[in-house]
Design an enzyme around this catalytic site. Structure first.
Site, short mmCIF file in Angstrom:
data_model
loop_
_atom_site.label_atom_id
_atom_site.label_comp_id
_atom_site.label_asym_id
_atom_site.label_seq_id
_atom_site.Cartn_x
_atom_site.Cartn_y
_atom_site.Cartn_z
N TYR A 14 36.55 72.14 75.15
CA TYR A 14 37.83 71.03 74.84
C TYR A 14 39.01 71.37 75.62
O TYR A 14 39.87 70.44 75.40
CB TYR A 14 38.05 71.47 73.18
N HIS A 19 43.16 65.59 73.45
CA HIS A 19 43.69 66.07 72.07
C HIS A 19 44.22 67.47 72.16
O HIS A 19 44.77 67.94 71.21
CB HIS A 19 42.53 66.20 71.00
N PHE A 64 40.56 74.79 64.78
CA PHE A 64 40.30 73.56 65.00
C PHE A 64 41.52 72.56 64.52
O PHE A 64 42.10 73.15 63.70
CB PHE A 64 38.89 72.91 64.63
N ASN A 66 42.12 69.94 62.59
CA ASN A 66 42.13 69.60 61.11
C ASN A 66 42.78 70.68 60.41
O ASN A 66 43.11 70.30 59.19
CB ASN A 66 40.95 68.98 60.65
N ASN A 112 45.48 64.33 62.10
CA ASN A 112 44.86 65.09 61.25
C ASN A 112 45.60 66.67 61.20
O ASN A 112 45.63 67.22 60.36
CB ASN A 112 43.56 65.22 61.06
#
Length: 193
Positions: A14, A19, A64, A66, A112
């Protein structure tokens, strides 16, 4: 004391995602000042240093996106920090790539990570929203935010991250407008705005 958190997802797969621009901004700040080596605490990576003479914690939640509020809430409570001494940096679909907006409080705009922080901590904190642009189709949003920055994004991304790191002390001093002006000027000087 201050806490500056960047939002993103943990893991090498990631690290270059749109993001994860919040993590990238935290890394740029870390490299621009004298901070301690990263350690693991509060379900996060955390480092301590001084910005503008103020003790500052940099935090990258490892929960993560969220669940970011869990890690941030733990850190805020442990250090007994008020929300007025908390800044979060994250990606914003509704801003063109390379644009920045700063605001105190407000809604989550469907993000989120921000929803999680609001639920665990409250809403009256400083938000640095970094534009990543929105794809033309709603169906492509997930793929867009979890997609890596492209070669053309490299024309503006390093300059933006450098400008944020160079000027973050202005936010700690309470100069939100000057912070925005300095970033805008830095991007204009490189013909990026």
């Amino acid at each position: 004391m201050w806490l500056i958190a960047g939002l993103g997802n943990p893991g090498l797969q990631y690290q270059n995602n749109r993001h994860n621009i919040g993590f990238m901004a935290i890394d740029a700040i870390y490299q621009s000042f004298s901070f301690s080596p990263w350690s693991k605490k509060f379900q996060a990576e955390i480092s301590t240093g001084l910005i503008n003479g103020k003790k500052t914690f940099l935090l990258k939640p490892q929960t993560f996106m969220n669940l970011s509020g869990q890690a941030i809430g733990e850190a805020l409570r442990f250090y007994k920090l008020d929300l007025k001494n908390f800044i979060v940096i994250y990606d914003e679909l509704d801003l063109p790539p390379g644009r920045v907006r700063v605001k105190i409080g407000g809604g989550n705009n469907g993000h989120n990570g921000i929803k999680s922080i609001d639920a665990h901590c409250g809403t009256d904190y400083c938000r640095i929203r970094l534009g990543i642009g929105r794809p033309n189709s709603k169906e492509l949003v997930y793929q867009h935010v979890l997609g890596n920055f492209t070669k053309s994004d490299q024309e503006w991304l390093p300059s933006l991250l450098e400008a944020i790191a160079k000027n973050i002390a202005l936010l700690i001093k309470g100069n939100k407008c000057l912070f925005m002006n300095e970033i805008s000027q830095a991007m204009k000087n490189k013909n990026l705005q």
